[in-house]
Enzyme design. Structure first.
Site, PDB file in Angstrom:
ATOM      1  N   ASN A   1       0.819  -1.201   0.000  1.00 30.53           N
ATOM      2  CA  ASN A   1       0.000   0.000   0.000  1.00 30.53           C
ATOM      3  C   ASN A   1       0.858   1.259   0.000  1.00 30.53           C
ATOM      4  O   ASN A   1       0.966   1.950  -1.008  1.00 30.53           O
ATOM      5  CB  ASN A   1      -0.945   0.004   1.218  1.00 30.53           C
ATOM      6  CG  ASN A   1      -2.099   0.980   1.056  1.00 30.53           C
ATOM      7  OD1 ASN A   1      -1.944   2.050   0.490  1.00 30.53           O
ATOM      8  ND2 ASN A   1      -3.264   0.593   1.558  1.00 30.53           N
ATOM      9  N   ASP A   2       1.495   1.535   1.124  1.00 29.98           N
ATOM     10  CA  ASP A   2       2.247   2.788   1.255  1.00 29.98           C
ATOM     11  C   ASP A   2       3.429   2.868   0.295  1.00 29.98           C
ATOM     12  O   ASP A   2       3.774   3.954  -0.182  1.00 29.98           O
ATOM     13  CB  ASP A   2       2.740   2.950   2.694  1.00 29.98           C
ATOM     14  CG  ASP A   2       1.582   2.928   3.685  1.00 29.98           C
ATOM     15  OD1 ASP A   2       0.554   3.554   3.400  1.00 29.98           O
ATOM     16  OD2 ASP A   2       1.717   2.266   4.729  1.00 29.98           O
ATOM     17  N   VAL A   3       4.053   1.714  -0.017  1.00 26.44           N
ATOM     18  CA  VAL A   3       5.256   1.732  -0.861  1.00 26.44           C
ATOM     19  C   VAL A   3       4.919   1.908  -2.337  1.00 26.44           C
ATOM     20  O   VAL A   3       5.819   2.056  -3.177  1.00 26.44           O
ATOM     21  CB  VAL A   3       6.100   0.454  -0.666  1.00 26.44           C
ATOM     22  CG1 VAL A   3       6.594   0.367   0.760  1.00 26.44           C
ATOM     23  CG2 VAL A   3       5.326  -0.793  -1.057  1.00 26.44           C
TER      24      VAL A   3
END
Length: 462
Positions: A388-390
């Site tokens: 998600n964040d990456v």
């Protein structure tokens, strides 16, 4: 049995050589297992030689510790799930820290004469660093296990309190080293122990769960430094070397993690760097476009280049083996397949590398973001599995985002993005992801292992 000191040091040099060679071999999945074995053999040699020295007399306690440690280690290795490996690593770091603290404490207790100041300084460092490592690792374990709130725990004047505790510890250390007679500084020593544990807690609670890979790398370094200090206390050369190696490698890894998170080392050392200090100007809105397994298969069957970006969701679903099988089928179908591994994907350094190595993914197929991002415009399909964040494009496009400036895997530039996820929920950092609503994004909802297994079945049915 007593061994001459010269021979002991020669054997210690051999053991240290095994550590260095093993550490070097750990840099490649192809040699990592052999390197781990060589390092373990070096430690076994060092332990045996140490136990054969005349000062070791209570073998029954050593044997009991060996049996208990072997049982607990084997039990944990067999039963701890891969998803729980990050918190297990955090505990290992903590155990290393508390062991060094206890070495320093025991040396303080058994001293019957005035301690030389270098020994007193080593005891102070082992206690302080070991206590911070132990308490900080327990908090990191709690955050990773969901026992402690994952979000940063902040309060007014936090940095002032942390600085005050650190100053008290330094003052206690100066007083302790300046009054070297055993027993004359016991209250001061207890202040050092309690203060170090408190500082470890205060240093980690303001750090958000998404930054745990950085924290684990730093605590790993601390455990090595504490062991190095313990080596100076008992004048054991191999412990000094091993601790220095762990401390140095941990610092290097921390720096790599910091670069991957776009944070400075000072942010890590002084805490509070996981806090979300800015908020998005508005909640990201849009309409996600779901896709079925059958339609996703059609896109993949026609693809000539595929990039797979795994994340913690793959670990939760235990999908690494079917992901490797899908990669092999795509390669057999004529596609060039790459696995884009972000350094902080997952919950610990190298988390995705470990999972994919377990599934026997070819090392040549693994790539870092800097390797795949330049070619992303020509990629037919990018598959995001639980990350998600990456892969969040807000890190590149939205200056109000808390992760703005963080290097990411730029999957949004691929012709088509297929995201395998259970829902549209935010990632571990709690940040919305506009990638879900991009025109070229398709959401394959459901358990990652079930979804990938469905894609594998579609390829095999042809």
């Amino acid at each position: 049995m007593e061994i001459d000191a010269a021979w002991i040091n020669i054997v210690y040099i051999v053991a240290a050589g095994c550590f260095i060679v093993g550490l070097k071999m750990l840099s490649s999945p192809n040699t990592a297992r052999r390197g781990n074995l060589i390092s373990a053999c070096g430690m076994l040699i060092a332990i045996i030689v140490t136990l054969l020295q005349k000062d070791i007399i209570h073998y029954q306690w050593i044997a009991l510790g060996l049996v208990l440690g072997t049982f607990i280690g084997a039990f944990a290795a067999r039963l701890v799930a891969m998803t729980a490996m990050p918190q297990m690593v955090a505990l290992f770091n903590g155990f290393g820290g508390i062991a060094s603290l206890l070495v320093g404490w025991s040396q303080y207790e058994i001293a019957s004469a005035i301690l030389p100041w270098p020994t007193a300084l080593a005891i102070f460092l082992a206690v302080i660093i070991g206590g911070v490592t132990f308490a900080g690792s327990l908090i990191a374990f709690g955050k990773l296990a969901g026992v402690v709130p994952v979000k940063p725990m902040l309060y007014l004047g936090q940095q002032v309190v942390n600085s005050l505790v650190l100053l008290i510890l330094l003052a206690a250390g100066v007083f302790y080293i300046g009054h070297l007679a055993p027993g004359s500084t016991y209250i001061t020593f207890l202040v050092m122990v309690g203060g170090s544990l408190l500082l470890g807690i205060l240093a980690v609670i303001p750090i958000g769960g998404a930054d745990m890979p950085v924290v684990i790398a730093l605590l790993n370094s601390y455990s090595g430094l504490a062991a190095c200090a313990a080596g100076f206390i008992i004048l054991n050369n191999v412990l000094i070397v091993a601790g220095a190696l762990v401390g140095a490698s941990g610092i290097i890894l921390t720096k790599i993690m910091c670069k991957a998170m776009n944070r400075s080392l000072a942010n890590v050392l002084f805490g509070g760097f996981g806090a979300v200090k800015t908020k998005a100007k508005h909640k990201i809105q849009g309409e996600a476009k779901p896709i079925s397994v059958e339609d996703a298969y059609i896109l993949l069957e026609a693809a000539r280049s595929v990039v797979i970006a795994p994340g913690y969701g793959m670990a939760v679903a235990q999908a690494q083996h079917v992901v490797n099988e899908l990669g092999e089928l795509l390669t057999a179908n004529g596609a060039e397949v790459k696995y884009a591994i972000h350094p902080v994907a997952g919950r610990m350094p190298g988390h995705m590398n470990v999972l994919l190595a377990e599934a026997n993914v070819a090392y040549e197929q693994l790539a870092e973001p800097d390797d795949v991002n330049p070619m992303m415009d020509s990629v037919d399909v990018a598959i995001v599995i639980g990350a998600n964040d990456v892969v969040n494009p807000a890190a590149r496009d939205d200056q109000s985002s808390p992760i703005y400036g963080m290097p990411t895997i730029e999957v949004d530039r691929a012709h088509t993005v297929i995201i395998l996820k259970r829902s549209l929920a935010a990632g571990f950092a709690g940040i919305d992801n506009p990638l879900f609503f991009k025109p070229n994004t398709r959401m394959l909802f459901g358990d990652a292992k079930v979804s990938v297994s469905g894609l594998v079945a579609e390829f095999k049915s042809v």
